[in-house]
Write a protein that holds these residues in place. Structure first.
Motif, mmCIF file in Angstrom:
data_model
loop_
_atom_site.group_PDB
_atom_site.id
_atom_site.type_symbol
_atom_site.label_atom_id
_atom_site.label_comp_id
_atom_site.label_asym_id
_atom_site.label_seq_id
_atom_site.Cartn_x
_atom_site.Cartn_y
_atom_site.Cartn_z
ATOM 1 N N SER A 18 -6.042 1.834 1.433
ATOM 2 C CA SER A 18 -6.248 0.488 0.929
ATOM 3 C C SER A 18 -7.729 0.248 0.654
ATOM 4 C CB SER A 18 -5.731 -0.519 1.941
ATOM 5 O OG SER A 18 -5.159 -1.567 1.235
ATOM 6 N N GLU A 33 -2.863 -5.328 -5.219
ATOM 7 C CA GLU A 33 -2.223 -5.915 -4.043
ATOM 8 C C GLU A 33 -2.720 -7.351 -3.855
ATOM 9 O OE1 GLU A 33 -1.891 -3.671 -0.376
ATOM 10 O OE2 GLU A 33 -2.486 -1.855 -1.438
ATOM 11 N N THR A 60 0.836 -1.205 0.000
ATOM 12 C CA THR A 60 0.000 0.000 0.000
ATOM 13 C C THR A 60 0.873 1.259 0.000
ATOM 14 O OG1 THR A 60 -1.745 -1.188 1.170
ATOM 15 C CG2 THR A 60 -1.871 1.207 1.225
ATOM 16 N N ASP A 99 -7.245 -4.493 -4.036
ATOM 17 C CA ASP A 99 -6.602 -5.229 -2.947
ATOM 18 C C ASP A 99 -7.399 -6.517 -2.747
ATOM 19 O OD1 ASP A 99 -5.485 -6.252 -0.653
ATOM 20 O OD2 ASP A 99 -5.451 -4.337 0.402
#
Ligand SMILES: Nc1ncnc2c1ncn2[C@@H]1O[C@H](COP(=O)(O)OP(=O)(O)O)[C@@H](O)[C@H]1O
Ligand SMILES: [Mg+2]
Length: 154
Positions: free
Chosen positions: A57, A108, A39, A77
């Motif tokens: 995030s 992510e 992040t 994410d």
């Protein structure tokens, strides 16, 4: 390429360079454990793209989209998602750029993708016992960044 990241500032700086230099339609797959700095890296990318909104995030929203900068930034994410849930997110929309406007996509926990884009920049964030934190950057598929890009990261 391996880049040493001795501090949070170094991670932010690497991200900033990426945000300034990456061409449109680049997909970044960010790999690394919890707390590895994924992040933080995306926050640096936001800065390099001149996005002034805070980058947080996308844990509950799943995808955050920033339209303000040099290029659009899509931040995904996958941490809390099961493979089935990842599929429902249609992550390919964010790298095919047919239904979404072109930009840069940073994912992510990319290791949770059930299928991967054909071309991407992989950034693995590791913390090695003696060497400390490092980013390992690798071009995958037909992605081919300019020599000047790699030189700027040195
Ligand atoms: N190179 C680094 N050295 C030391 N601490 C770092 C580094 N990069 C990031 N951090 C710190 O690690 C913590 C977790 O970072 P974060 O980016 O949230 O990780 P992730 O998204 O991979 O879980 C943050 O407090 C951040 O400031
Ligand atoms: Mg994170």
């Amino acid at each position: 390429m391996i880049i040493e990241l001795p501090s949070t500032k170094a991670t932010l700086h690497l991200g900033e360079q990426l945000g300034k230099l990456l061409p449109v339609r680049t997909v970044l797959l960010l790999k690394g454990n919890l707390g590895a700095g994924k992040t933080t890296l995306v926050q640096g990318i936001g800065k390099g793209l001149s996005i002034t909104e805070p980058i947080v995030s996308p844990t509950f929203t799943l995808v955050n989209e920033y339209t303000q900068g040099r290029l659009r930034l899509y931040h995904l994410d996958l941490y809390r998602l099961k493979p089935q849930e990842v599929e429902k997110l249609y992550p390919e929309l964010y790298w095919e750029y047919q239904e979404v406007a072109p930009g840069i996509t940073a994912i992510e926990w990319a290791q949770r993708l059930p299928y991967q884009p054909s071309d991407y920049l992989e950034i693995q964030l590791v913390n090695l016992p003696k060497l400390g934190r490092q980013a390992i950057l690798k071009e995958v598929g037909s992605l081919s960044l300019k020599a000047s890009f790699w030189e700027s990261l040195r």
